[in-house]
Write a protein that holds these residues in place. Sequence first.
Motif, mmCIF file in Angstrom:
data_model
loop_
_atom_site.group_PDB
_atom_site.id
_atom_site.type_symbol
_atom_site.label_atom_id
_atom_site.label_comp_id
_atom_site.label_asym_id
_atom_site.label_seq_id
_atom_site.Cartn_x
_atom_site.Cartn_y
_atom_site.Cartn_z
ATOM 1 N N LEU A 111 0.830 -1.207 0.000
ATOM 2 C CA LEU A 111 0.000 0.000 0.000
ATOM 3 C C LEU A 111 0.860 1.251 0.000
ATOM 4 N N TYR A 112 1.941 1.209 0.767
ATOM 5 C CA TYR A 112 2.857 2.363 0.825
ATOM 6 C C TYR A 112 3.486 2.624 -0.550
ATOM 7 N N ILE A 113 3.985 1.560 -1.189
ATOM 8 C CA ILE A 113 4.610 1.715 -2.505
ATOM 9 C C ILE A 113 3.567 2.116 -3.546
ATOM 10 N N GLY A 114 2.322 1.658 -3.367
ATOM 11 C CA GLY A 114 1.260 2.095 -4.270
ATOM 12 C C GLY A 114 1.074 3.602 -4.222
ATOM 13 N N GLY A 115 1.247 4.186 -3.041
ATOM 14 C CA GLY A 115 1.211 5.646 -2.927
ATOM 15 C C GLY A 115 2.345 6.300 -3.699
ATOM 16 N N PHE A 121 1.564 8.015 -19.382
ATOM 17 C CA PHE A 121 2.092 7.599 -18.080
ATOM 18 C C PHE A 121 0.987 7.281 -17.070
ATOM 19 N N MET A 122 -0.268 7.311 -17.536
ATOM 20 C CA MET A 122 -1.343 6.768 -16.710
ATOM 21 C C MET A 122 -1.129 5.279 -16.445
ATOM 22 N N VAL A 123 -0.207 4.671 -17.211
ATOM 23 C CA VAL A 123 0.093 3.258 -16.965
ATOM 24 C C VAL A 123 0.711 3.052 -15.584
ATOM 25 N N TYR A 124 1.067 4.145 -14.900
ATOM 26 C CA TYR A 124 1.488 4.022 -13.505
ATOM 27 C C TYR A 124 0.408 3.318 -12.677
ATOM 28 N N LEU A 125 -0.831 3.354 -13.166
ATOM 29 C CA LEU A 125 -1.904 2.632 -12.471
ATOM 30 C C LEU A 125 -1.556 1.158 -12.303
ATOM 31 N N ALA A 126 -0.787 0.629 -13.259
ATOM 32 C CA ALA A 126 -0.352 -0.765 -13.139
ATOM 33 C C ALA A 126 0.511 -0.949 -11.899
ATOM 34 N N GLY A 127 1.330 0.054 -11.576
ATOM 35 C CA GLY A 127 2.156 -0.018 -10.387
ATOM 36 C C GLY A 127 1.344 0.099 -9.116
ATOM 37 N N ILE A 128 0.304 0.955 -9.158
ATOM 38 C CA ILE A 128 -0.558 1.117 -7.983
ATOM 39 C C ILE A 128 -1.253 -0.203 -7.650
ATOM 40 N N VAL A 129 -1.646 -0.944 -8.686
ATOM 41 C CA VAL A 129 -2.293 -2.243 -8.477
ATOM 42 C C VAL A 129 -1.262 -3.304 -8.097
ATOM 43 N N VAL A 162 1.580 -1.095 -23.743
ATOM 44 C CA VAL A 162 1.440 -2.309 -22.934
ATOM 45 C C VAL A 162 2.789 -2.670 -22.307
ATOM 46 N N GLY A 163 3.860 -2.513 -23.091
ATOM 47 C CA GLY A 163 5.188 -2.798 -22.575
ATOM 48 C C GLY A 163 5.556 -1.901 -21.408
ATOM 49 N N ILE A 164 5.246 -0.612 -21.524
ATOM 50 C CA ILE A 164 5.523 0.315 -20.427
ATOM 51 C C ILE A 164 4.730 -0.076 -19.189
ATOM 52 N N ALA A 165 3.477 -0.491 -19.396
ATOM 53 C CA ALA A 165 2.642 -0.898 -18.263
ATOM 54 C C ALA A 165 3.220 -2.120 -17.564
ATOM 55 N N LEU A 166 3.683 -3.117 -18.330
ATOM 56 C CA LEU A 166 4.263 -4.315 -17.725
ATOM 57 C C LEU A 166 5.578 -3.988 -17.023
ATOM 58 N N LEU A 167 6.386 -3.141 -17.645
ATOM 59 C CA LEU A 167 7.633 -2.696 -17.017
ATOM 60 C C LEU A 167 7.343 -2.025 -15.681
ATOM 61 N N THR A 168 6.307 -1.200 -15.664
ATOM 62 C CA THR A 168 5.919 -0.486 -14.439
ATOM 63 C C THR A 168 5.441 -1.447 -13.358
#
Length: 257
Positions: free
Chosen positions: A6-10, A124-132, A174-180
């Motif tokens: 949760l912290y890293i998701g922030g 860079f909305m693909v950062y959402l992949a990192g939040i999840v 998609v690649g950026i999202a997976l990398l993230t």
Amino acid sequence: GAAMGLYIGGNAAGGMAGRVVTGVVAEHADWRVALAVIGGLGLAAALGFAALLPPSRNFTARPSRGLAPHLAAWGRHLARPEMRALFAVAFLAMGGFVTAYNYVGFHLAEPPWSLGPAAVGAIFMVYLAGIVASPVAGGLADRFGRARVLIGGVALSGLGLALTLSSSLTVLIVGIALLTAGFFAAHTVAGGWVGRSAAGDKAHASSLYLLAYYLGSSIAGSSGGFAWTHAGWPGVVGFVAVLLVGQGVLAVRVGRA
């Protein structure tokens, strides 16, 4: 692991906001105004943190005894191979991630896409992949072990990095999202692992982890510019791939330890 996720998701949410907001503001004003807006948001976050942070619990203040106790604590952590490996993972993971994000914007601004700052920022909305991925990875680490999830995060980042070589914008995104997702999974596990493995002086262990993390951002993020200058995006991909290989080797070693 779940709490660390949760912290890293922030962290991921902040990274996404920084890139998306600056892209939109730069599109309609200029980069100086964009930086001023980010500075204002940072100041607001600091004030909000000061106002909302609850009092410390289970903590007893001790009088300062100079730098010597801190140097001794850092030395104890650095003397352990497992901790050194985790610090190196932080350096390589953040270094590769920031390098990719720093220069993919230039790549997207070139033909055949020639995207403007706002469009690049929106990607860079693909950062959402990192939040999840962060809380998911933390929970999986609690269930299946940290080493497996750490190695899986590195592998996912490698797959995403390879996809960014595609000439299709959709595949590249998609690649950026997976990398993230892979980066934030690995970061969640490694960061939590440091806290669990530290034999006392956990704050000092976390400080070394974050030092290595941001040194990777600074040193590798800057060094990747040479790859971009001399070989374009394929050069950046090759540079980040080397960092991922090193990260994978360390993940396997620390898992065995």
